[in-house]
Design a protein around this motif. Structure first.
Motif: not given
Ligand code: FEO
Length: 397
Positions: A248-254, A302-307
């Motif tokens: 139910a909770e949306k998840r971002l991985l950085v 749900d989402a990914v941010a890559v730095g």
């Protein structure tokens, strides 16, 4: 290795490649692999199902000659045209003379590409049959497992299903059968993860198609033949291919690689913005994270941010190691972003964004870049990017 009769009139006539350690550049093969080919002899006609890699052509033809006069071969069934199963095809066609090549419609262009000529293959549809006399072959079109061309061949009344890559494993063992070889569950799962996992929906479609079949044995084209606990292996594929229940909770991985903490700081601010937008967030320092440990989490996120910082005009190796590990995942439409601090050029975030886009992810806006120590404006831009990620994820649901 000489041919082995696996049941009355059906022979394994493939090649063992126990010394192989890397398959197709992308897979480790610590136990080598096999290229399984099968000869089915009917009362009136016979058929060869898949062949072997080109480098094994000589011994393969020799083995075939131990079983039949190659000139008497009636059909060569091509379940899949990737060269590990079709490299010897040109030599087989030439040696056998008049054997009819049989493949799925989707395979024709690949067959032509392989042979560089039109051999007039018989193109079969779902449910088409070839009568061998006392037994027959039925074709089950099962595309994208893992190429567009793939199909299964079912032998009646024996109940043997020839599946090519599907349910295979890179595992060489002359004992051939799953009830005789050692435990190869790791190789079986690894094969699914790398080869079949990007095609989960097609895996489920294929499993549905074969569910009603009476299957006594599964003959894949890599690794052991499955003649014991067949249902167990099918169930494994169904379990692994079934989509995880979305949280139910949306998840971002950085993910970030940072030398002096500046890129890490940008990532933390993106995370803070996403949390404000209601997401849960995981942050990973790529200098301390193995890609294989996070691929499941990425697929479920749900989402990914890559730095990345930029060194010599590029992102650094731990970042590319992660990005190159994503090719086997289904990431289409997942929200993505890139970021990074830099000294004087700062190309890394742009290259990361390109790669994420190539993976069919929905990349948000321009990458956030900050020269050396992030300013208040840079951090505000990152926080805003985090919020945008949250909003874009929410807009998808
Ligand atoms: Fe084993 Fe897709 O070839």
């Amino acid at each position: 290795m000489h041919p082995v009769e696996i049941t009355d009139g059906v022979y394994w006539t493939g090649a063992q490649d126990p010394d192989l350690r890397i398959f197709d550049v992308i897979m480790h093969a610590p136990r080598g692999t096999t290229y399984n080919s099968y000869l089915v002899q009917g009362k009136q006609r016979n058929a060869l199902i898949d062949v072997v890699k080109a480098s094994f052509t000589g011994p393969f033809l020799e083995n075939l000659g131990r079983l039949i006069d190659p000139a008497s071969l009636d059909y060569v069934v091509v379940n899949h045209t990737e060269p590990d199963h079709s490299g010897a095809l040109a030599a087989v066609i030439e040696t056998t003379g008049s054997a009819q090549l049989v493949c799925a419609k989707n395979a024709r262009r690949f067959v032509e590409g392989l042979l560089n000529r039109d051999v007039g293959p018989m193109q079969v549809n779902e449910g088409d049959e070839l009568d061998l006399g006392d037994r027959k072959l039925r074709f089950i079109i099962a595309p994208f497992l893992h190429w567009p061309d793939t199909m299964f061949t079912y032998l009646e009344p024996d109940g043997i299903l020839f599946t090519c890559d599907f349910l295979g494993a890179h595992y060489a063992d002359e004992r051939l059968f799953n009830d005789q070889v050692d435990d190869y569950s790791h190789e079986f799962r690894y094969y699914f993860d790398i080869i079949m996992r990007p095609f989960k929906s097609y895996v489920l479609e294929a499993l549905d198609k074969i569910e009603a079949l009476d299957i006594t044995m599964i003959c894949p084209s890599h690794g052991p033949i499955l003649r014991e606990k067949v249902d167990y292996y099918l169930r494994c594929y169904r379990d692994w291919a079934s989509q995880p229940t979305p949280d139910a909770e949306k998840r971002l991985l950085v993910f970030y690689a940072s030398s002096y903490g500046n890129t890490a700081r940008l990532g933390e601010e993106i995370a803070a913005g996403a949390r404000e937008a209601g997401m849960s967030v995981g942050i990973f320092d790529l200098n301390a994270t193995k890609p294989e440990a996070v691929v499941d989490a990425i697929e479920a996120a749900d989402a990914v941010a890559v730095g990345s910082l930029t060194i010599n005009g590029d992102a650094v190796k731990p970042v590319w190691d992660l990005l190159s590990s994503l090719a086997t995942l289904n990431l289409r439409g997942k929200v993505a972003a890139s970021f990074g601090s830099f000294g004087w050029s700062g190309e890394a975030p742009k290259f990361i964004a390109q790669r994420l886009g190539d993976l069919k992810m929905k990349v948000l806006g321009e990458p956030v870049r900050a020269q050396l120590v992030p300013t208040a404006e840079d951090l505000a831009a990152c926080r805003d990017l985090g919020r945008q990620i949250g909003q874009a994820v929410a807009a998808k649901t």
